[in-house]
Design a protein around this motif. Structure first.
Motif, PDB file in Angstrom:
ATOM      1  N   GLU A   1       7.448  -9.379  13.670  1.00  0.00           N
ATOM      2  CA  GLU A   1       6.372 -10.213  12.974  1.00  0.00           C
ATOM      3  C   GLU A   1       4.994  -9.683  13.537  1.00  0.00           C
ATOM      4  N   ASN A   2       4.283  -8.972  12.734  1.00  0.00           N
ATOM      5  CA  ASN A   2       3.158  -8.304  13.355  1.00  0.00           C
ATOM      6  C   ASN A   2       2.014  -9.049  13.030  1.00  0.00           C
ATOM      7  N   LYS A   3       1.193  -9.554  13.938  1.00  0.00           N
ATOM      8  CA  LYS A   3       0.002 -10.262  14.216  1.00  0.00           C
ATOM      9  C   LYS A   3      -1.278  -9.684  14.530  1.00  0.00           C
ATOM     10  N   VAL A   4      -1.516  -8.306  14.520  1.00  0.00           N
ATOM     11  CA  VAL A   4      -2.654  -7.488  15.340  1.00  0.00           C
ATOM     12  C   VAL A   4      -3.780  -8.170  14.921  1.00  0.00           C
ATOM     13  N   ASN A   5      -3.872  -8.459  13.531  1.00  0.00           N
ATOM     14  CA  ASN A   5      -5.294  -9.040  13.292  1.00  0.00           C
ATOM     15  C   ASN A   5      -5.331 -10.351  12.964  1.00  0.00           C
TER      16      ASN A   5
ATOM     17  N   THR B   1      10.210  -1.699   6.261  1.00  0.00           N
ATOM     18  CA  THR B   1       8.828  -2.257   6.170  1.00  0.00           C
ATOM     19  C   THR B   1       8.509  -3.362   4.999  1.00  0.00           C
ATOM     20  N   GLU B   2       8.058  -4.468   5.344  1.00  0.00           N
ATOM     21  CA  GLU B   2       7.954  -5.288   4.158  1.00  0.00           C
ATOM     22  C   GLU B   2       8.927  -5.571   3.271  1.00  0.00           C
ATOM     23  N   LYS B   3      10.370  -5.538   3.864  1.00  0.00           N
ATOM     24  CA  LYS B   3      11.522  -5.669   3.196  1.00  0.00           C
ATOM     25  C   LYS B   3      11.748  -7.338   3.333  1.00  0.00           C
ATOM     26  N   GLN B   4      11.889  -7.917   2.148  1.00  0.00           N
ATOM     27  CA  GLN B   4      11.938  -9.343   2.041  1.00  0.00           C
ATOM     28  C   GLN B   4      10.871 -10.094   2.799  1.00  0.00           C
ATOM     29  N   ARG B   5       9.497  -9.222   2.736  1.00  0.00           N
ATOM     30  CA  ARG B   5       8.450  -9.887   3.355  1.00  0.00           C
ATOM     31  C   ARG B   5       8.240  -9.824   4.895  1.00  0.00           C
ATOM     32  N   ILE B   6       9.350  -9.148   5.412  1.00  0.00           N
ATOM     33  CA  ILE B   6       9.608  -9.061   6.912  1.00  0.00           C
ATOM     34  C   ILE B   6       8.615  -7.657   7.185  1.00  0.00           C
ATOM     35  N   ASP B   7       7.719  -7.730   8.161  1.00  0.00           N
ATOM     36  CA  ASP B   7       6.825  -6.875   8.506  1.00  0.00           C
ATOM     37  C   ASP B   7       7.558  -5.540   8.934  1.00  0.00           C
ATOM     38  N   ILE B   8       8.467  -5.722   9.913  1.00  0.00           N
ATOM     39  CA  ILE B   8       9.487  -4.727  10.205  1.00  0.00           C
ATOM     40  C   ILE B   8      10.520  -5.171  10.675  1.00  0.00           C
TER      41      ILE B   8
ATOM     42  N   LEU C   1       7.303   5.858  13.200  1.00  0.00           N
ATOM     43  CA  LEU C   1       7.733   6.240  14.363  1.00  0.00           C
ATOM     44  C   LEU C   1       9.032   6.044  14.886  1.00  0.00           C
ATOM     45  N   LEU C   2       9.282   4.770  14.722  1.00  0.00           N
ATOM     46  CA  LEU C   2      10.709   4.001  15.154  1.00  0.00           C
ATOM     47  C   LEU C   2      11.866   4.991  14.148  1.00  0.00           C
ATOM     48  N   GLN C   3      11.506   5.511  13.147  1.00  0.00           N
ATOM     49  CA  GLN C   3      12.472   6.112  12.399  1.00  0.00           C
ATOM     50  C   GLN C   3      12.846   7.659  12.770  1.00  0.00           C
ATOM     51  N   TYR C   4      12.223   8.100  13.888  1.00  0.00           N
ATOM     52  CA  TYR C   4      12.114   9.501  14.332  1.00  0.00           C
ATOM     53  C   TYR C   4      13.549   9.558  14.911  1.00  0.00           C
TER      54      TYR C   4
ATOM     55  N   ASN D   1      -0.348  -4.386   7.551  1.00  0.00           N
ATOM     56  CA  ASN D   1       0.682  -3.709   6.773  1.00  0.00           C
ATOM     57  C   ASN D   1       0.743  -2.343   7.092  1.00  0.00           C
ATOM     58  N   ALA D   2      -0.419  -1.668   7.348  1.00  0.00           N
ATOM     59  CA  ALA D   2      -0.565  -0.101   7.664  1.00  0.00           C
ATOM     60  C   ALA D   2      -0.205  -0.074   8.986  1.00  0.00           C
ATOM     61  N   HIS D   3      -0.413  -0.991   9.731  1.00  0.00           N
ATOM     62  CA  HIS D   3       0.149  -0.712  11.418  1.00  0.00           C
ATOM     63  C   HIS D   3       1.635  -0.897  11.305  1.00  0.00           C
ATOM     64  N   SER D   4       2.183  -1.694  10.538  1.00  0.00           N
ATOM     65  CA  SER D   4       3.535  -1.851  10.481  1.00  0.00           C
ATOM     66  C   SER D   4       4.373  -0.596   9.782  1.00  0.00           C
ATOM     67  N   ARG D   5       3.444  -0.051   8.756  1.00  0.00           N
ATOM     68  CA  ARG D   5       4.061   1.291   8.160  1.00  0.00           C
ATOM     69  C   ARG D   5       4.087   2.541   9.395  1.00  0.00           C
TER      70      ARG D   5
END
Length: 433
Positions: free
Chosen positions: A104-108, A83-90, A51-54, A42-46
């Motif tokens: 869909e973030n699966k880094v871990n 981020t995490e809107k309707q449980r979608i990572d980004i 950064l994408l919002q810049y 979740n922190a990665h997604s945030r």
């Protein structure tokens, strides 16, 4: 002979470890704030979302570069990035341009959930985005984790076609991050520092930091000297290293078995302490297997696939009867796929819809955060938090070994406090005054 091999490999490991410690002392002091925070997916997604919002003069420069690195034929117009809107990572949704990008973030390496990506696509469609304008990016660490059919059914994957893209931190995110500094304004010092810290963090878990490479090169020289490889030809070096790897793998297996035995003993001690603490304050707990079968010892219970305990005080029964079923407050360490043992504290519902609804209402009435399966309604596993770790999801996770071994009593307190919340509510429910 076996003892000699073990001694040699332990000595080799010690020499290399000592050398690494010596090397680290000569390196610059390294501090990465993100390393110290032990961030999750979740922190990665945030961070990525931020950064994408810049934007500069209403131009989403970082987002445009991201699309280029992911080979997406898209241009930002008026994107909404969440981020995490309707449980979608980004979620990147640009209604002006008529497209949406689901990341869909699966880094871990989190497990794919049933129909997970399909549900996300359906949600985006409800926002007015045409299905043929929806892109799905499946983000992993190295690109080795493949999306499962249960998350992304083959028919949907076929419809998405080239609009489904597996991306990863190694080949996409890191090169993208490396490209961003040149687009930052001189005054954006905090942004530059943040990008540098995050880039360094990514390099860390990809083993690409400069100090890691320096240590590798020095270790390589040290191992070459210790194994006397200098005067050997390529084939001889290969066979010596291969033989050494087999020896070390065998030693590692033996050490892992010993470690697992210690960890298993620690889990048993934790459960036994929890059992005794509950009985000290609320007598009537019994060891159980598969909820309804009483067993008389922790040793027997712990070896069974499903084991735990149930609250059934003889002098003041805490049972709820529905039809011919007796409902008892129970604890179970339940096997998940892969041998994980989830901690469940709740009511076994016999796969009966009427009972299940009744117990769900009980949890809601007493404001207890719940989870439901076919046979159980139980306190949500995210209720058991120790040092920011959700240790209820997999009690046997090796990552939690230090907690169960070194801080057993504190871990017991975490589980005890949550169980007592459910127990007190249950007593009021079955014994109304």
């Amino acid at each position: 002979m076996e003892t000699m091999i073990i001694d040699e490999n332990l000595e080799l490991a010690k020499n290399i470890s000592d050398k690494i410690s010596e090397i680290k002392k000569s390196l610059p002091y390294h501090l990465n704030i993100i390393d110290e925070l032990h961030i999750n997916e979740n922190a990665h997604s945030r961070i990525l979302s931020k950064l994408l919002q810049y934007q500069e003069n209403e131009r989403y420069i970082f987002l445009k570069k991201f699309f280029e690195h992911c080979d997406l034929p898209l241009q930002p117009e008026k994107p909404e990035i969440s981020t995490e809107k309707q449980r979608i990572d980004i979620l990147i949704m640009d209604k002006s341009a008529g497209y949406a990008v689901i990341i869909e973030n699966k880094v871990n390496y989190a497990e794919d959930q049933n129909a997970q990506i399909k549900r996300y696509v359906d949600k985006v469609i409800k926002h007015g985005i045409s299905e043929d304008k929806i892109y799905v990016l499946y983000l992993t660490r190295w690109g080795r984790k493949i999306v499962s059919e249960k998350s992304l059914p083959n028919d949907l994957k076929g419809k998405l076609d080239k609009r489904y893209k597996p991306i990863n931190f190694n080949n996409h995110i890191l090169p993208w991050l490396n490209s961003l500094i040149g687009f930052c304004r001189f005054k954006d010092t905090q942004l530059i520092a943040a990008i540098q810290q995050y880039t360094d963090f990514i390099k860390g878990f990809l083993n690409q930091r400069n100090d890691t490479q320096k240590i590798y090169q020095i270790m390589k020289k040290e191992i070459t000297k210790l194994l006397k490889l200098t005067d050997k030809n390529r084939i001889e070096r290969y066979h010596i290293i291969d033989e050494k790897l087999d020896e070390i793998a065998n030693l590692q297996n033996q050490l892992n078995n010993m470690k697992n035995e210690l960890a298993n003993t620690a889990r048993k001690a934790f459960f036994e302490k929890l059992y005794h603490k509950l009985n000290e304050n609320f007598p009537g707990w019994e060891y159980r297997s598969e909820v309804i079968k009483e067993v008389n010892s922790i040793d027997l219970a712990f070896e069974l696939p499903y084991f735990g305990m149930a609250y059934n005080p003889k002098e003041l029964p805490a049972i709820k009867k529905i039809g011919d079923k007796e409902l008892v407050l129970s604890i179970e360490l339940q096997n998940d796929k892969g041998g994980w043992k989830s901690f469940l504290c709740g009511i076994f519902t016999y796969n009966d819809p009427t009972i299940q609804k009744e117990i769900e209402n009980f949890f809601d009435e007493y404001r207890l955060n719940k989870e439901t399966t076919n046979n159980w309604v139980y306190l949500h596993r995210n209720s058991y938090v120790f040092e920011d770790a959700n240790i209820g999801f997999n009690v046997n996770d090796p990552k939690w070994d230090q907690y169960f071994i070194e801080q057993t009593d504190k871990v017991v307190e975490v589980f005890y406090d949550q169980v007592v919340k459910v127990l007190n509510a249950w007593k009021k429910y079955v014994q109304p005054s």
